[in-house]
Design an enzyme around this catalytic site. Structure first.
Site, PDB file in Angstrom:
ATOM      1  N   CYS A 355       0.834  -1.207   0.000  1.00  0.00           N
ATOM      2  CA  CYS A 355       0.000   0.000   0.000  1.00  0.00           C
ATOM      3  C   CYS A 355       0.873   1.263   0.000  1.00  0.00           C
ATOM      4  CB  CYS A 355      -1.010  -0.036   1.136  1.00  0.00           C
ATOM      5  SG  CYS A 355      -2.475   0.954   0.745  1.00  0.00           S
ATOM      6  N   HIS A 481      -3.705  -4.955   0.193  1.00  0.00           N
ATOM      7  CA  HIS A 481      -3.089  -5.516   1.406  1.00  0.00           C
ATOM      8  C   HIS A 481      -3.215  -7.040   1.382  1.00  0.00           C
ATOM      9  CE1 HIS A 481      -2.758  -1.778   3.894  1.00  0.00           C
ATOM     10  NE2 HIS A 481      -3.662  -1.366   3.026  1.00  0.00           N
ATOM     11  N   GLU A 483      -1.821  -9.090   3.163  1.00  0.00           N
ATOM     12  CA  GLU A 483      -1.695  -9.665   4.515  1.00  0.00           C
ATOM     13  C   GLU A 483      -3.045  -9.980   5.155  1.00  0.00           C
ATOM     14  OE1 GLU A 483      -1.113  -6.548   3.703  1.00  0.00           O
ATOM     15  OE2 GLU A 483      -1.570  -5.126   5.299  1.00  0.00           O
TER      16      GLU A 483
HETATM   17  N1  GLN Z   1      -1.931   6.708   2.747  1.00  0.00           N
HETATM   18  C1  GLN Z   1      -2.052   5.983   1.541  1.00  0.00           C
HETATM   19  C2  GLN Z   1      -3.412   6.175   0.877  1.00  0.00           C
HETATM   20  O1  GLN Z   1      -4.352   6.591   1.501  1.00  0.00           O
HETATM   21  C3  GLN Z   1      -1.777   4.505   1.768  1.00  0.00           C
HETATM   22  C4  GLN Z   1      -2.747   3.840   2.689  1.00  0.00           C
HETATM   23  C5  GLN Z   1      -2.235   2.552   3.273  1.00  0.00           C
HETATM   24  O2  GLN Z   1      -1.032   2.292   3.292  1.00  0.00           O
HETATM   25  N2  GLN Z   1      -3.129   1.737   3.782  1.00  0.00           N
HETATM   26  O3  GLN Z   1      -3.546   5.915  -0.291  1.00  0.00           O
END
Ligand code: GLN
Length: 505
Positions: A355, A481, A483
């Site tokens: 992410c 994600h 995970e």
């Molecule tokens: N801050 C970033 C976004 O909002 C990544 C979010 C995250 O890592 N879950 O796109």
């Protein structure tokens, strides 16, 4: 244990706090925010439930006081209560009971395990306990109350104390609930006479006083409970046939691998919450599962993203087998993530960006390979001359911050021949998301021409989900994600592939 006996089991968590969901909480409050397939931002315990049961949970598996009150107030505004005074009993308690019964009636589960968060005696959890009292009465043998209590160990005197347990059970009894099974949370295994004493004081059968003592891994807990026949006691008390003991072969095989692995794999996790292991709970567990399947001990080093720069990167990272750059929000620690990624890319270390970690891979590549000076995400710098990561179109006019990110499982089409494809071995996968920003497709050609490929794309929105540098050993970033869906019996393919590359490097 019930699942391995063939029952369909789900678990839900009730959190007595007033937030509608934990999505707006920072990780210092309750650790990681977990995301379900249907896009609910949930307590991290749901991650444990999924990892243990290998099921998908949903919004119905995590309820807060805030959600209960919101539903009741919405009903009141609609006029559903027909002029009645709306009260905690029966209206709030009815709504709690409705949410407990929902999973059983709608989804055909044999067992719905409802965990009430907080501690008996909390002001906030009173309506939940009252609802449990009513349900025990209404459901008879179809409802069973298990109470988890604490047995402290006073190190200086080398003795354990049962008083807090006695008090807690008394408080519960005072609220009209008699637990039928007690689970004593302790540091070390207790002598039998302690359990006997607890049983005597608490109106619980001696065999139903179960110990849950510290074990090296959380995955050993079911074995500890099975040894004490907790499942049998539950079935007996609920008038169900006991039958054969559970077949925990797969589980025990996994534990054996974990215990007997000799060699280790060294992974560095770069993030800003190093002092807070729960902040990256699902990532830690996914790494551990993948390492175990590769018959390695996981040696995990947390590297503070605020403490790493181009000068010390070599010293902090050179002995690692692989590097994972963590998800996150906001500016803090971001430059350290770029430094770690520059080192990893230039030294061809297997690297996984999740992410925000993936977004940092893109930004670092833009600055140092494409020569786009000052390239950034508009989350960190809205005046950047090169918005290589930018706010998604549907996020631009939002006012409410709660529950409004791109959340839950989305399709991702994987490019054959890519590292991601080698991992999944299929063209279409679903993974879960939690973000507002995205790869800016206007730069796609430029990135691809210089060696960073977009190898996973959402087929409907064309959003970039996976990027990688094919010429490196394993340098992969995912906007999703992975995970969140890695479980003990079903480890996530990308984590498996990352660990494999780290071992080979
Ligand atoms: N801050 C970033 C976004 O909002 C990544 C979010 C995250 O890592 N879950 O796109």
């Amino acid at each position: 244990m019930l699942e391995t006996r063939g029952y369909r089991v789900t678990i839900q968590k009730f959190d007595p706090y007033i937030n509608i969901d934990p999505g707006t909480l920072n990780p210092y409050e309750h650790g990681e925010c977990y995301v379900t397939v249907d896009g609910h931002e949930a307590d991290l315990d749901l991650g444990h439930y999924e990892r243990f049961l290998n099921i998908s949970t949903t919004k119905a598996n995590n309820i807060t006081t805030g959600r209960i009150y919101q539903n009741v107030i919405n009903k009141e505004r609609r006029g559903d209560y027909l002029g009645k005074t709306v009260q905690i009993v029966p209206h709030i308690t009815d709504e709690i009971k409705r949410n407990i019964m929902l999973l059983g009636t709608k989804s055909q589960f044999d067992f719905v395990i409802t965990e009430i968060g907080g501690t008996v005696g909390d002001i906030e959890s009173l309506p939940f306990i009252e609802s449990v009292r009513q349900l025990c009465w209404e459901l008879g043998n179809n409802c069973l109350c298990v109470h988890l209590t604490y047995i402290p160990f006073i190190a200086a005197a080398k003795e354990v104390k049962t008083k807090p347990t006695q008090h807690s059970v008394k408080t519960l009894q005072g609220l009209g609930v008699q637990p039928e099974i007690l689970v004593l949370r302790t540091e070390t295994e207790l002598f039998k006479d302690i359990c006997k004493k607890v049983a005597l004081f608490c109106n619980v059968e001696e065999s139903a006083v179960i110990q849950s003592y510290d074990v090296p891994s959380i995955y050993e807990v079911p074995v500890v409970l099975a040894k004490q026949k907790m499942d049998e006691i539950i079935l007996r008390k609920m008038n169900l046939a006991v039958g054969d003991p559970p077949d925990m072969k797969l589980w025990i095989e996994f534990l054996n691998r974990m215990k007997t692995a000799k060699k280790s794999v060294k992974i560095g996790l770069v993030g800003k919450y190093v002092e807070l292991p729960d902040a990256y709970k699902s990532i830690n567990e996914s790494l551990l599962q993948a390492a175990t399947y590769h018959y390695r001990k996981l040696e995990l080093r947390h590297i503070h993203s605020e403490k790493i720069d181009n000068e010390n990167a070599e010293a902090l990272l050179s002995d690692l087998d692989g590097i994972l750059v963590a998800p996150g929000f906001g500016q803090r620690g971001i430059e350290g993530k770029f430094a770690a990624l520059k080192y990893a890319r230039e030294h061809d270390k297997p690297t996984f960006g999740v992410c925000l970690g993936m977004q940092c891979m893109v930004i670092e590549f833009a600055r140092n390979v494409l020569g786009l000076k000052g390239a950034n995400s508009t989350e960190m710098d809205d005046q950047t001359p090169h918005k290589v990561i930018d706010l998604m179109e549907d996020q631009k006019n939002l006012i409410n911050m709660g529950g409004s990110m791109r959340l839950g499982a989305y399709d991702c089409k994987i490019l054959p021949g890519s590292k991601a494809f080698q991992a999944y071995n299929k063209e279409l996968v679903q993974e879960r998301h939690r973000h507002r920003y995205e790869f800016n497709n206007e730069y796609k050609d430029q990135f691809e021409a210089h060696g960073m490929k977009c190898t996973g794309i959402n087929p409907e929105s064309r959003l970039v989900e996976v990027i990688e540098i094919p010429e490196l050993k394993w340098y992969v970033g995912t906007q999703f994600h992975p995970e969140y869906n890695s479980t003990v019996v079903n480890p996530n393919p990308l984590f498996m592939s990352f660990i494999e590359a780290a071992i080979k490097s």
